[in-house]
Design a protein around this motif. Structure first.
Motif, PDB file in Angstrom:
ATOM      1  N   GLY A  20       0.779  -0.891  -0.651  1.00  0.00           N
ATOM      2  CA  GLY A  20      -0.156  -0.034  -0.101  1.00  0.00           C
ATOM      3  C   GLY A  20       1.333   1.234  -0.019  1.00  0.00           C
ATOM      4  O   GLY A  20       0.443   2.151  -0.990  1.00  0.00           O
ATOM      5  N   PRO A  21       1.719   1.202   1.278  1.00  0.00           N
ATOM      6  CA  PRO A  21       2.695   2.713   1.149  1.00  0.00           C
ATOM      7  C   PRO A  21       3.787   2.588  -0.889  1.00  0.00           C
ATOM      8  O   PRO A  21       3.111   3.840  -0.884  1.00  0.00           O
ATOM      9  N   GLY A  22       3.599   1.352  -1.102  1.00  0.00           N
ATOM     10  CA  GLY A  22       4.422   1.351  -2.571  1.00  0.00           C
ATOM     11  C   GLY A  22       3.326   2.352  -3.025  1.00  0.00           C
ATOM     12  O   GLY A  22       4.166   3.334  -4.313  1.00  0.00           O
ATOM     13  N   LEU A  26       3.974   6.431  -5.455  1.00  0.00           N
ATOM     14  CA  LEU A  26       3.508   6.621  -6.243  1.00  0.00           C
ATOM     15  C   LEU A  26       2.936   8.202  -6.587  1.00  0.00           C
ATOM     16  O   LEU A  26       3.261   8.415  -8.177  1.00  0.00           O
ATOM     17  N   LEU A  27       1.999   7.374  -6.036  1.00  0.00           N
ATOM     18  CA  LEU A  27       0.856   8.817  -6.162  1.00  0.00           C
ATOM     19  C   LEU A  27       1.830  10.113  -5.939  1.00  0.00           C
ATOM     20  O   LEU A  27       0.972  11.109  -6.632  1.00  0.00           O
ATOM     21  N   ALA A  32       0.492  14.601  -6.380  1.00  0.00           N
ATOM     22  CA  ALA A  32      -0.702  14.465  -5.366  1.00  0.00           C
ATOM     23  C   ALA A  32       0.097  14.341  -3.899  1.00  0.00           C
ATOM     24  O   ALA A  32       1.116  14.969  -3.284  1.00  0.00           O
ATOM     25  N   GLU A  33      -1.050  15.159  -2.908  1.00  0.00           N
ATOM     26  CA  GLU A  33      -0.117  14.946  -1.830  1.00  0.00           C
ATOM     27  C   GLU A  33      -0.887  13.966  -0.829  1.00  0.00           C
ATOM     28  O   GLU A  33      -2.102  13.954  -0.922  1.00  0.00           O
ATOM     29  N   VAL A  34      -0.400  13.773  -0.531  1.00  0.00           N
ATOM     30  CA  VAL A  34      -0.763  12.563  -0.177  1.00  0.00           C
ATOM     31  C   VAL A  34      -0.260  12.609   2.022  1.00  0.00           C
ATOM     32  O   VAL A  34       0.521  12.444   1.983  1.00  0.00           O
ATOM     33  N   LEU A 370       7.961  12.244 -12.971  1.00  0.00           N
ATOM     34  CA  LEU A 370       8.612  12.277 -11.580  1.00  0.00           C
ATOM     35  C   LEU A 370       9.558  13.369 -11.129  1.00  0.00           C
ATOM     36  O   LEU A 370      10.923  13.081 -10.954  1.00  0.00           O
ATOM     37  N   GLN A 371       9.386  13.391  -9.545  1.00  0.00           N
ATOM     38  CA  GLN A 371       9.741  13.949  -8.363  1.00  0.00           C
ATOM     39  C   GLN A 371      10.025  13.293  -7.617  1.00  0.00           C
ATOM     40  O   GLN A 371       8.209  12.685  -6.694  1.00  0.00           O
TER      41      GLN A 371
END
Length: 407
Positions: A20-22, A26-27, A32-34, A370-371
């Motif tokens: 799940g954290p993986g 990626l988001l 995205a603000e995760v 990606l950043q």
């Protein structure tokens, strides 16, 4: 730089450990603000999986890069009330509890969708949300065993062998990310959210080679099972070959054209016309002999890299079997940015560690690259995030003190 793909998207990440954290990481890479919801005091389990270097939490750092950490007790009514406010305006919810757990908190998909119909809600579990084993606990190695993946791995005369990396955890995380992206695209077109059900067992089962052949044989009443093949592969000329100094290389000369190129590289034109190796069928019949011939050729080089260079000249697909220690400084991966430095967590920066060497983006996008951001310290963003939901800094402090004492 143009706007990142998921900039403005809010993700509520309840997931723990790896899969799940993986997906959440990626988001975050895509903008995205995760917001990662963690247990007070302890946080994600991976915070304690320490590598020893700088007392760093390398697993946590990689799997939670770019996220914001908020510590909330789900078992306290005050904490649960805040979480429900957060879920009501989230674009995505990621959770990896066993089926039924989120329902007890009133945070399952059906409950959240009543107040947030456009939410994309991704559930990650061992066996999936339905079926007889849905509520069984499970981890990567359990799914490997259950689906037959472990039975197909290892030497022919040895026991079933677990793939040593957490292959299903990481693959399931990528599957969850891909499914979430698809659901977000559907929402973009229709305005509808939906529930996503991703499992370790489902991921493993999707990888099983030979399933169709075995299923067909079983339907015909033929007793058959996949066999471990170890270092040999389907076609002689393709396999793992040992050189000097316990070094190995992998060669994939598994069709007529590549077999011809391999024979040319080894300077063995006789093997092209030899009746023991002049066709795929003859090579299959004489696999051990041919494996020995190729391995003797590989072992004739003082350094296995010289064998690889020779094969490369003849365009034979091959690679030295690298150790992880070899690959962390590999020039090709460095050139592609697949090995990079990401910002260290704030607490490590305070100790003078500015960056951490890590895997870089493996998705390469020309317009929106990606950043990768830094992983958060536990509860680092409590005030920043929770004040959005009507709490003052003083109230947040009181709640945190209460939750810390209750553990």
């Amino acid at each position: 730089m143009s706007q990142r793909i998921f900039e403005g998207l809010k993700v509520l990440d309840f997931a723990n450990n790896v899969a799940g954290p993986g997906a959440g990481a990626l988001l975050s890479d895509y903008g995205a603000e995760v917001i990662k919801i963690e247990r007070p005091i302890f946080g994600d389990d991976t915070r304690t999986w320490r590598s020893g270097q700088f007392d760093s939490i390398s697993w946590y750092t990689w799997l939670n890069r770019g996220k914001k950490s908020v510590t909330i007790s789900l078992t306290d009514p005050d904490g649960l009330a805040v979480i429900k406010k957060m879920a009501a305006d989230a674009d995505v919810v990621l959770q990896a509890f066993r089926p039924g757990v989120m329902q007890r908190f009133g945070l399952d998909y059906e409950s959240v969708a009543k107040v947030n119909s456009s939410v994309v809600y991704c559930s990650i579990s061992a066996y999936g949300q339905t079926g007889p084993k849905a509520t069984n606990p499970g981890y990567d190695q359990i799914a490997q065993a259950y689906t037959g993946l472990m039975d197909m791995t290892g030497q022919p005369d040895g026991p079933p062998t677990r793939v040593s990396i957490s292959i299903l955890d990481h693959s399931t995380g990528i599957n969850a990310f891909g499914s979430t992206c698809a659901a977000l695209y559907h929402r973009e077109k229709t305005g509808e959210g939906q529930h996503i059900d991703v499992s370790l067992v489902g991921t493993a089962f999707s990888m099983i080679d030979m399933f169709e052949e075995i299923a067909e044989a079983t339907a015909l009443g033929i007793s058959v099972n996949a066999k471990r093949v170890g270092r040999f592969t389907v076609s002689p000329g393709a396999g793992t070959y040992q050189g000097r100094g316990n070094q190995y290389c992998e060669i994939a000369a598994n069709n007529e054209k590549l077999w011809l190129l391999l024979c040319q590289a080894m300077e063995r034109p006789d093997l092209i016309t030899d009746l023991r190796s002049d066709s795929e069928l003859s090579r299959m019949k004489n696999a051990p002999l041919l494996h020995s011939i190729i391995e003797d050729w590989v072992a004739s080089f003082d350094d296995i890299n010289l064998a690889v260079e020779k094969l490369d000249k003849f365009c034979v697909p091959c690679a030295k079997v690298n150790s992880v220690g070899d690959i962390v400084s590999d020039e090709h991966l460095l050139a592609r940015g697949a090995i990079t430095d990401i910002p260290a967590p704030t607490s490590m920066q305070a100790r003078g560690v500015e960056t951490i060497r890590a895997r870089g983006p493996w998705h390469v996008l020309s317009k929106t690259p990606l950043q990768m951001g830094k992983a958060p310290d536990l509860g680092e963003h409590n005030v920043e995030v929770l004040t959005r939901y009507g709490l003052s800094a003083e109230e947040i402090g009181i709640l945190q003190e209460k939750w810390n004492k209750s553990k």
